[in-house]
Design a protein around this motif. Structure first.
Motif, PDB file in Angstrom:
ATOM      1  N   VAL A 155       9.553   6.081   9.414  1.00  0.00           N
ATOM      2  CA  VAL A 155       8.859   5.166  10.337  1.00  0.00           C
ATOM      3  C   VAL A 155       8.601   3.824   9.664  1.00  0.00           C
ATOM      4  O   VAL A 155       8.903   2.771  10.230  1.00  0.00           O
ATOM      5  CB  VAL A 155       7.538   5.796  10.840  1.00  0.00           C
ATOM      6  N   ALA A 156       8.069   3.845   8.471  1.00  0.00           N
ATOM      7  CA  ALA A 156       7.783   2.598   7.756  1.00  0.00           C
ATOM      8  C   ALA A 156       9.069   1.839   7.456  1.00  0.00           C
ATOM      9  O   ALA A 156       9.105   0.607   7.538  1.00  0.00           O
ATOM     10  CB  ALA A 156       7.023   2.883   6.465  1.00  0.00           C
ATOM     11  N   CYS A 193       0.401   3.740   4.627  1.00  0.00           N
ATOM     12  CA  CYS A 193      -0.574   3.749   3.530  1.00  0.00           C
ATOM     13  C   CYS A 193      -0.208   4.831   2.525  1.00  0.00           C
ATOM     14  O   CYS A 193       0.650   5.671   2.776  1.00  0.00           O
ATOM     15  CB  CYS A 193      -1.985   3.989   4.074  1.00  0.00           C
ATOM     16  N   ASP A 194      -0.883   4.813   1.411  1.00  0.00           N
ATOM     17  CA  ASP A 194      -0.675   5.809   0.368  1.00  0.00           C
ATOM     18  C   ASP A 194      -1.066   7.171   0.945  1.00  0.00           C
ATOM     19  O   ASP A 194      -2.193   7.351   1.407  1.00  0.00           O
ATOM     20  CB  ASP A 194      -1.547   5.463  -0.832  1.00  0.00           C
ATOM     21  N   PRO A 195      -0.142   8.149   0.934  1.00  0.00           N
ATOM     22  CA  PRO A 195      -0.473   9.465   1.471  1.00  0.00           C
ATOM     23  C   PRO A 195      -1.684  10.107   0.804  1.00  0.00           C
ATOM     24  O   PRO A 195      -2.385  10.914   1.412  1.00  0.00           O
ATOM     25  CB  PRO A 195       0.784  10.294   1.223  1.00  0.00           C
ATOM     26  N   ASP A 252       0.791  -1.223   0.000  1.00  0.00           N
ATOM     27  CA  ASP A 252       0.000   0.000   0.000  1.00  0.00           C
ATOM     28  C   ASP A 252       0.830   1.282   0.000  1.00  0.00           C
ATOM     29  O   ASP A 252       0.280   2.370   0.127  1.00  0.00           O
ATOM     30  CB  ASP A 252      -0.924   0.027   1.222  1.00  0.00           C
ATOM     31  N   LEU A 253       2.140   1.171  -0.122  1.00  0.00           N
ATOM     32  CA  LEU A 253       3.009   2.344  -0.059  1.00  0.00           C
ATOM     33  C   LEU A 253       3.974   2.310  -1.236  1.00  0.00           C
ATOM     34  O   LEU A 253       4.793   1.398  -1.344  1.00  0.00           O
ATOM     35  CB  LEU A 253       3.775   2.332   1.267  1.00  0.00           C
ATOM     36  N   LYS A 254       3.854   3.281  -2.122  1.00  0.00           N
ATOM     37  CA  LYS A 254       4.736   3.345  -3.283  1.00  0.00           C
ATOM     38  C   LYS A 254       6.172   3.602  -2.826  1.00  0.00           C
ATOM     39  O   LYS A 254       6.390   4.259  -1.803  1.00  0.00           O
ATOM     40  CB  LYS A 254       4.285   4.461  -4.221  1.00  0.00           C
TER      41      LYS A 254
END
Length: 120
Positions: A72-73, A113-115, A63-65
């Protein structure tokens, strides 16, 4: 042109502030190995490598490009990988590491997640 966040963060990785933020993440959510200097140094180094890889397009989250990878991620991902591949410190430490992973993800869900999905 959209900025490549992990590229900017990777430039930050050689600073005292970068290491401080990683260590504060460990302390704040009570990571059981936050006092282990070797562990912390390795986490700092491997997170920097992950940010570099993400800046070049390597994807680590569904879910994160890659261009949206944040500190953090990145720290969470490195610890999650280490948790999955090593049994370090026995059952109690492993349970505390799992609790740390859960606490970070629960406390800061917007980092995973996607911003574009966030309402500001």
């Amino acid at each position: 042109m959209k900025k490549n966040l992990p590229e900017l963060l990777h430039q930050f990785t050689g600073t005292f502030e970068y290491e401080l933020l990683v260590r504060l993440m460990l302390l704040h959510w009570k990571h059981p190995m936050s006092g282990d200097v070797d562990y912390c140094e390795t986490l700092v180094e491997v997170t920097a490598e992950l940010l570099l890889a993400a800046s070049k397009g390597e994807r680590h989250f569904e879910d994160l490009k890659p261009g949206d990878m944040n500190l953090v991620a990145a720290v969470w991902f490195v610890e999650a990988q280490a948790f999955e591949t090593r049994d370090s410190g026995g059952e109690k430490v492993q349970a505390e590491r799992k609790a740390w992973l859960d606490a970070v993800r629960h406390s800061l869900p917007s980092c995973f997640c996607d911003p574009g999905d966030l309402d500001y």
